[in-house]
Design a protein around this motif. Structure first.
Motif, PDB file in Angstrom:
ATOM      1  N   SER A  14       0.872  -1.183   0.000  1.00  0.00           N
ATOM      2  CA  SER A  14       0.000   0.000   0.000  1.00  0.00           C
ATOM      3  C   SER A  14       0.907   1.229   0.000  1.00  0.00           C
ATOM      4  N   THR A  15       0.556   2.231  -0.777  1.00  0.00           N
ATOM      5  CA  THR A  15       1.390   3.450  -0.787  1.00  0.00           C
ATOM      6  C   THR A  15       1.370   4.127   0.585  1.00  0.00           C
ATOM      7  N   GLN A  38      -1.015  -1.888  -6.319  1.00  0.00           N
ATOM      8  CA  GLN A  38      -0.933  -2.142  -4.874  1.00  0.00           C
ATOM      9  C   GLN A  38      -1.409  -3.573  -4.626  1.00  0.00           C
ATOM     10  N   ARG A  42      -5.867  -0.570   0.656  1.00  0.00           N
ATOM     11  CA  ARG A  42      -6.932  -0.637   1.656  1.00  0.00           C
ATOM     12  C   ARG A  42      -7.810   0.608   1.647  1.00  0.00           C
ATOM     13  N   GLY A  43      -9.041   0.392   2.092  1.00  0.00           N
ATOM     14  CA  GLY A  43      -9.982   1.477   2.289  1.00  0.00           C
ATOM     15  C   GLY A  43     -10.117   1.704   3.786  1.00  0.00           C
ATOM     16  N   ARG A  44     -11.225   2.310   4.191  1.00  0.00           N
ATOM     17  CA  ARG A  44     -11.442   2.546   5.614  1.00  0.00           C
ATOM     18  C   ARG A  44     -12.031   1.290   6.245  1.00  0.00           C
ATOM     19  N   ARG A  47     -11.654  -2.278   4.923  1.00  0.00           N
ATOM     20  CA  ARG A  47     -12.100  -2.660   3.575  1.00  0.00           C
ATOM     21  C   ARG A  47     -10.942  -2.616   2.579  1.00  0.00           C
ATOM     22  N   ASN A  50      -9.493  -1.853  -4.630  1.00  0.00           N
ATOM     23  CA  ASN A  50      -9.046  -2.554  -5.835  1.00  0.00           C
ATOM     24  C   ASN A  50      -7.963  -1.723  -6.526  1.00  0.00           C
ATOM     25  N   LYS A 108     -18.885   5.337  -7.480  1.00  0.00           N
ATOM     26  CA  LYS A 108     -17.639   5.745  -6.821  1.00  0.00           C
ATOM     27  C   LYS A 108     -16.495   5.865  -7.828  1.00  0.00           C
ATOM     28  N   GLY A 111     -11.485   7.357  -3.771  1.00  0.00           N
ATOM     29  CA  GLY A 111     -11.637   7.330  -2.316  1.00  0.00           C
ATOM     30  C   GLY A 111     -10.369   7.837  -1.651  1.00  0.00           C
ATOM     31  N   ASN A 132      -9.998   6.232 -10.021  1.00  0.00           N
ATOM     32  CA  ASN A 132     -10.164   5.398 -11.218  1.00  0.00           C
ATOM     33  C   ASN A 132     -10.011   6.271 -12.459  1.00  0.00           C
ATOM     34  N   ASP A 141     -18.403  -4.284  -4.834  1.00  0.00           N
ATOM     35  CA  ASP A 141     -19.684  -4.512  -4.164  1.00  0.00           C
ATOM     36  C   ASP A 141     -20.535  -3.230  -4.099  1.00  0.00           C
ATOM     37  N   GLN A 142     -20.140  -2.212  -4.848  1.00  0.00           N
ATOM     38  CA  GLN A 142     -20.984  -1.018  -5.016  1.00  0.00           C
ATOM     39  C   GLN A 142     -20.671  -0.452  -6.400  1.00  0.00           C
TER      40      GLN A 142
END
Ligand code: BT5
Length: 247
Positions: A14-15, A38, A42-44, A47, A50, A108, A111, A132, A141-142
């Motif tokens: 992850s950066t 990566q 990771r997200g928050r 999560r 991608n 989205k 993020g 993106n 998933d969204q």
């Protein structure tokens, strides 16, 4: 492995992890690191993000003296990127979804993951940005979206947008530091994915719902709940109750 500050590496976990190493080594405000891929983006809240090749993955180190501004950094980042993307893509109605999402057509586009830490080398915030540019990953998933397809197919790569994004975020933070929150608040008001007065919900229970009334002193989302009381949401995932409220 030695990490070259202000550079693009081929791959990493992850950066934000690479930027942490740089921050702990004392690199200053504005230092950045980016990766083409990566392996554990990771997200928050645990999560995943991608992170396959073509899109932008970037982390900036922010060192900000005024502690009262720290909680404004995620939104300041979102507003700064939105400002720059709207200049580059005037036909795209890119929106900010509090606190850390960039949306386009209700899907989205990007993020932001901010992680703060403190060490003998000072206090810093790592601002992780995923955008993106070239394509929308499959299997999200969204709903997701990307700039290339939204623009009608002319390829937009991470390389074409990286420096614009870095400069935009650093400029917006400079203005926050120098002049306070008014520009961020204005940007959020202009580009929020939903306006004041929208019914929102959060958490897993449908009973956690209220009317969005504005932002509080720390950048928290203020909502009026059933008994008329106003509460602040600080990091919750907020959803709009009726999808037709989203721009
Ligand atoms: C975020 O988390 O939106 C913050 C994402 C930050 C990613 C950057 S990339 C550079 C830096 N290094 C890192 O490791 N992270 C940062 P959150 O609000 O939790 O959203 C995560 C959710 O977004 C996932 O659960 C999916 O539903 C969705 N998602 C994952 N990858 C996506 C993508 N590429 N495009 C659109 N949506 C995605």
């Amino acid at each position: 492995m030695e990490i070259l500050a202000n550079s693009v590496v081929d791959r990493c976990s992850s950066t934000n992890d690479l930027a942490k190493t740089l921050a702990e080594a004392g690199y200053p405000h504005g230092t950045w690191i980016s990766a083409r891929v990566q392996e554990a983006g990771r997200g928050r809240l645990g999560r995943k993000w991608n992170s396959t090749e073509g899109n932008l993955f970037l982390t900036l180190i922010a060192r900000i003296k005024r502690q009262d501004l720290w909680s404004w950094i995620p939104l300041t980042t979102a507003v700064g990127i939105t400002r720059a993307l709207r200049q580059t893509f005037p036909d795209l109605d890119i929106c900010v979804k509090w606190p850390n999402d960039l949306l386009l057509r209700g899907a989205k586009l990007g993020g932001i993951l901010c992680e703060g830490s403190s060490s003998s080398k000072g206090t810093y915030i790592l601002i992780g940005i995923g955008l993106n540019c070239a394509f929308t990953p499959e299997g999200l998933d969204q709903p997701g979206i990307d700039l290339t397809s939204a623009q009608g197919g002319k390829l937009w790569t991470a390389d074409a947008l990286r420096m614009k994004v870095i400069e935009a975020v650093l400029d917006e933070i400079d203005i926050l530091n120098l002049r306070g929150k008014s520009q961020v608040l204005q940007g959020f008001q202009d580009w929020s994915a939903y306006p004041i007065g929208t019914r929102v919900e959060w958490g897993s229970s449908a009973q956690q719902t209220g009317i969005f009334t504005g932002l509080g002193h720390s950048g928290e989302l203020r909502v009026k709940i059933a008994d008329g009381q106003e509460i602040g949401l600080f990091a919750e995932d907020v959803r709009v109750r009726y999808s037709d409220n989203i721009r």
